[in-house]
Scaffold this motif. Structure first.
Motif, PDB file in Angstrom:
ATOM      1  N   UNK A   1       0.492   8.865   6.103  1.00 45.29           N
ATOM      2  CA  UNK A   1       1.797   8.165   5.838  1.00 45.29           C
ATOM      3  C   UNK A   1       2.382   8.636   4.445  1.00 45.29           C
ATOM      4  N   UNK A   2       1.435   9.015   3.551  1.00 46.08           N
ATOM      5  CA  UNK A   2       1.980   9.307   2.088  1.00 46.08           C
ATOM      6  C   UNK A   2       2.117   7.765   1.278  1.00 46.08           C
ATOM      7  N   UNK A  55      -2.300   1.354  -0.081  1.00 45.86           N
ATOM      8  CA  UNK A  55      -1.321   2.219   0.379  1.00 45.86           C
ATOM      9  C   UNK A  55      -0.096   1.669  -0.073  1.00 45.86           C
ATOM     10  N   UNK A  56       0.253   0.367  -0.352  1.00 45.99           N
ATOM     11  CA  UNK A  56       1.616   0.124  -1.101  1.00 45.99           C
ATOM     12  C   UNK A  56       1.692   0.313  -2.460  1.00 45.99           C
ATOM     13  N   UNK A  57       0.514   0.579  -3.196  1.00 45.19           N
ATOM     14  CA  UNK A  57       0.762   0.843  -4.704  1.00 45.19           C
ATOM     15  C   UNK A  57       1.546   2.203  -4.760  1.00 45.19           C
ATOM     16  N   UNK A  58       2.586   2.417  -5.706  1.00 48.30           N
ATOM     17  CA  UNK A  58       3.262   3.482  -5.779  1.00 48.30           C
ATOM     18  C   UNK A  58       2.324   4.602  -6.506  1.00 48.30           C
ATOM     19  N   UNK A 116       4.554   6.102  -1.705  1.00 51.03           N
ATOM     20  CA  UNK A 116       5.721   6.007  -2.227  1.00 51.03           C
ATOM     21  C   UNK A 116       5.945   6.235  -3.638  1.00 51.03           C
ATOM     22  N   UNK A 117       7.205   6.880  -4.154  1.00 46.50           N
ATOM     23  CA  UNK A 117       7.065   7.052  -5.351  1.00 46.50           C
ATOM     24  C   UNK A 117       7.080   5.727  -6.205  1.00 46.50           C
ATOM     25  N   UNK A 118       7.806   4.736  -5.526  1.00 45.40           N
ATOM     26  CA  UNK A 118       8.047   3.525  -6.298  1.00 45.40           C
ATOM     27  C   UNK A 118       7.278   2.302  -5.680  1.00 45.40           C
TER      28      UNK A 118
END
Lengths: 517, 232
Positions: free
Chosen positions: A512-513, A149-152, A515-517
């Protein structure tokens, strides 16, 4: 701008039409200073076939480049992660007969320094090749996602593509094209083609809106081939003597429960006269049997498919079966005069390696990159395009054929499909060479191959191919191989602690979606 | 360990709170969540960055305290001797919770906190079950933190919407000569900040986000201090 190509008309609004529209709109915006208009004529009456629920990793680049959010894509298209294909029963059909074609590359450099060391070991087990060269087999067996989930967005921990709902995907890209990319949508039926004296298409006639004229026409009308064949009568090149499957029965299978694990690969299971695909989406599986009608009747095929579904936690009595007949092959040219065929209109092959969407992306990208500035440039660009794509189709046919010819199964379909006379000369030559020496990048002609060398290695050695290389394994190579083995173990230990099951990550993304970055 | 109970004058009448800071209160953590509203005070002492929550992937604002798990380089000889402590540390052992009972304070208390004592420390209630000055001060602090959390999320979203956050890798040479790399840190993009349109700058300024961006960038200087502590 007297004879500049300033108006592109795409006929047909399935996957091919809308992906092509999106790629062209995005790429030509800068290249042609917004002076090329893209219009798409979509019939209100024709249902799209929506083939191809599997993609290649290239789809990540495509989606990113046209400016959509990966989170939105996953939410809108029931999409899941695909980390390759698992081929079950393709060698002998015995109980443990399975190997992987993962999407992670097998080697860091082009030399594959350690291939000989691996092959030279006492007894390489079937299916062991990909395990020795990348961690993705293990990740897939564990049902883990290729990122966290932390991978862009669009970035990966292990390389991945998608499984998606083709119908929802078309709607999603269409919306983006119309709302964000300035593609003009005309909902109408094309009833006639108007040509000039030089037989270039000057306009198409529509039922409600009359004449729609343009400079370049893209035929995305599927098997109808309204422009490229109905109008231009460009002949079709069948490859049924090479790939004999010509039928498919497809259906949608419910998950046994809402927590059922989502497979991280396409599972392709060999049957008596073809193979069954099994693709896990968020809300259902897409399952189908590709078979050769010369060897199996529709009703027997459906019975085999039903039995597969019932044996894999599904319930076939709830399924609606849809039969599709197709002629495997492609056009003898894809671009004629001012008309380019993209998608099913260009050709169709069994979806063994998800080549349908891949070819659409490649065609649209090539078209955008080599976009003819004016009518005078058109012929030159067309020649190059035809040459490139004839080569690509040939390479795909060879690669699909490769999956069949090393089988040791006893059914007539499997026996016949590996007969030498059915194998293209190009593939025969390569196989002959690879009996003596290991495949390397220099064995391939073009800089942009459809499938990388790694894919060939995964299939060849995954199926137990033997190369009789006459030299010893050098000490250096042996050391490298040992280092590679321990490195894979290290990577694996780390990933097992980092990655979550496919379904869990999909649910987090929906909540949560990314992140783009 | 955490076990929260809604604060109650009767039930918690005899509880006292030990107020020091350091390892014995479980404050040996390598980062602590902070809010943009306290950046003025934080920026002088701590490097403050955006980090992703490993469970949700969502960005939060954190003060960095160390480079290894459970490493808080600000704690010297067991004591956290900084002039300013992040609100999240100051508020212990209370959290915000709507409270309809008699105290009138929107607080819950972690009854498993090592700060809880029945002899030493600050009393919560006076003999008549009215909140003590200490408790009233804590209630104000927790209320402020609570309201700051909401604006904090807006602040982060505002920055994300205009692509003002970028990954920033920290690396330095360790005492043994090896390079230490710290991944997963995100910072305000100087380049993006410098190329904002006039309208964007005005909008950011009005909400205080512009000042926060510069405070965040300035706080990065504290990494030097942290790295030196880490090496020694």
């Amino acid at each position: 701008m007297n004879n500049a190509i300033s108006s592109v008309i795409i006929v047909g609004g399935g996957n091919a039409g809308w992906i092509t529209a999106a790629i062209l709109a995005r790429k030509l915006k800068n290249k042609c200073a917004g002076q090329v208009s893209i219009s798409l004529i979509e019939s209100p009456n024709i249902k799209t076939i929506g083939v191809g629920e599997g993609t290649w990793p290239s789809m990540r680049r495509t989606l990113k480049s046209i400016g959509v959010s990966e989170t939105e894509f996953i939410k809108s298209c029931n999409a899941t992660f695909k980390q390759g294909a698992k081929f079950v029963g393709w060698v002998s059909g015995a109980k443990n007969d399975a190997y992987y074609h993962p999407l992670m590359l097998a080697g860091e450099d082009e030399q594959f320094n350690t291939l000989h060391a691996w092959h030279h070991q006492a007894q390489p087990q079937q299916g062991a090749f990909s395990k020795a060269f990348c961690v993705q087999d293990y990740i897939c067996e564990l049902g883990l996602a290729p990122k966290s989930i932390t991978t862009p967005e669009y970035a990966s921990v292990s390389n991945y593509a998608y499984h998606l709902d083709a119908g929802l995907f078309t709607d999603f890209i269409k919306k983006h094209c119309v709302e964000k990319l300035g593609v003009k949508l005309l909902t109408d039926d094309v009833i006639e083609v108007k040509a000039s004296v030089e037989n270039t298409i000057s306009a198409v006639v529509t039922k409600e809106n009359g004449l729609v004229s343009g400079d370049l026409f893209i035929d995305c009308t599927g098997f109808k081939r309204l422009l490229i064949n109905k109008h231009y009568q460009i002949p079709f090149k069948s490859c049924k003597t090479i790939l004999s499957a010509d039928s498919a029965i497809a259906c949608q299978v419910d998950y046994a429960n809402t927590d059922q694990a989502i497979a991280s690969t396409t599972i392709s299971t060999a049957q008596s006269a073809g193979w069954i695909w099994d693709i896990g989406l968020q809300n259902r599986r897409g399952v189908g049997y590709v078979f050769a009608s010369d060897y199996l009747s529709d009703s027997d095929a459906q019975a085999q498919l039903a039995s597969y579904i019932n044996n894999t936690a599904g319930n076939a009595t709830n399924c609606t079966f849809k039969t599709i007949k197709f002629e495997p092959g492609h056009l003898s040219k894809f671009w004629h005069k001012n008309c380019v065929a993209i998608g099913l209109s260009a050709g169709f092959l069994e979806p063994l390696e998800a080549s349908a969407l891949l070819l659409i992306e490649m065609s649209a990208n090539t078209l955008a990159e080599h976009f003819p500035a004016n009518q005078s440039a058109m012929q030159l660009v067309a020649d190059k395009f035809n040459q490139t794509f004839l080569y690509r189709w040939q390479r795909i046919i060879d690669f699909l054929k490769l999956h069949y010819i090393l089988n040791q199964r006893h059914e007539p379909f499997w026996q016949d499909i590996k007969q030498a006379q059915s194998i293209p000369q190009s593939l025969q030559n390569q196989l002959e060479l690879w009996r003596y020496q290991y495949p390397c990048v220099h064995d391939f002609e073009q800089a942009i191959e459809v499938f990388p060398l790694d894919s060939y290695l995964y299939i060849l050695y995954g199926m137990g191919f033997k190369t009789d290389y006459p030299f010893n394994v050098s000490k250096q190579q042996q050391d490298l191989f040992l280092a590679q083995c321990s490195d894979i173990q290290l990577q694996l230990d780390h990933l097992i602690n980092t990655l979550e099951p496919n379904r869990k990550l999909i649910e987090k993304i929906k909540k949560f979606g990314l992140q783009k970055i | 360990m955490q076990s929260f109970e809604t604060l109650d004058g009767k039930r918690h009448q005899d509880i006292r709170i030990k107020t020091g800071h350091g390892e014995n209160f479980g404050e040996n953590v390598h980062c602590v969540p902070v809010v943009a509203n306290e950046l003025n005070q934080l920026a002088v002492h701590y490097p403050v960055c955006f980090l992703k929550d490993t469970e949700t992937g969502q960005f939060g604002l954190y003060a960095l305290l160390g480079f290894e798990p459970n490493q808080n380089l600000y704690i010297k000889s067991g004591q956290w001797g900084q002039d300013y402590l992040p609100l999240h540390i100051q508020r212990q052992p209370f959290i915000y919770q709507i409270n309809t009972n008699s105290t009138g304070l929107n607080l819950a208390i972690n009854v498993d906190s090592p700060r809880i004592d029945n002899q030493l420390g600050e009393a919560l209630f006076l003999d008549d079950q009215q909140p003590s000055d200490y408790l009233q001060k804590m209630a104000k602090l927790v209320e402020f933190l609570q309201s700051s959390l909401a604006s904090n999320q807006n602040f982060i979203q505002t920055l994300l919407n205009i692509d003002l956050i970028e990954p920033s890798q920290l690396q330095f040479q360790q005492a043994d000569g090896q390079t230490k790399k710290i991944d997963g840190l995100y910072q305000v993009s100087r380049q993006q900040l410098a190329s904002l349109s006039e309208q964007s700058i005005i909008n950011l300024h009005k909400t205080g986000a512009l000042q926060a961006c510069y405070l965040l960038l300035a706080s990065q200087e504290n990494f030097k201090k942290l790295i030196n502590w880490y090496k020694s």
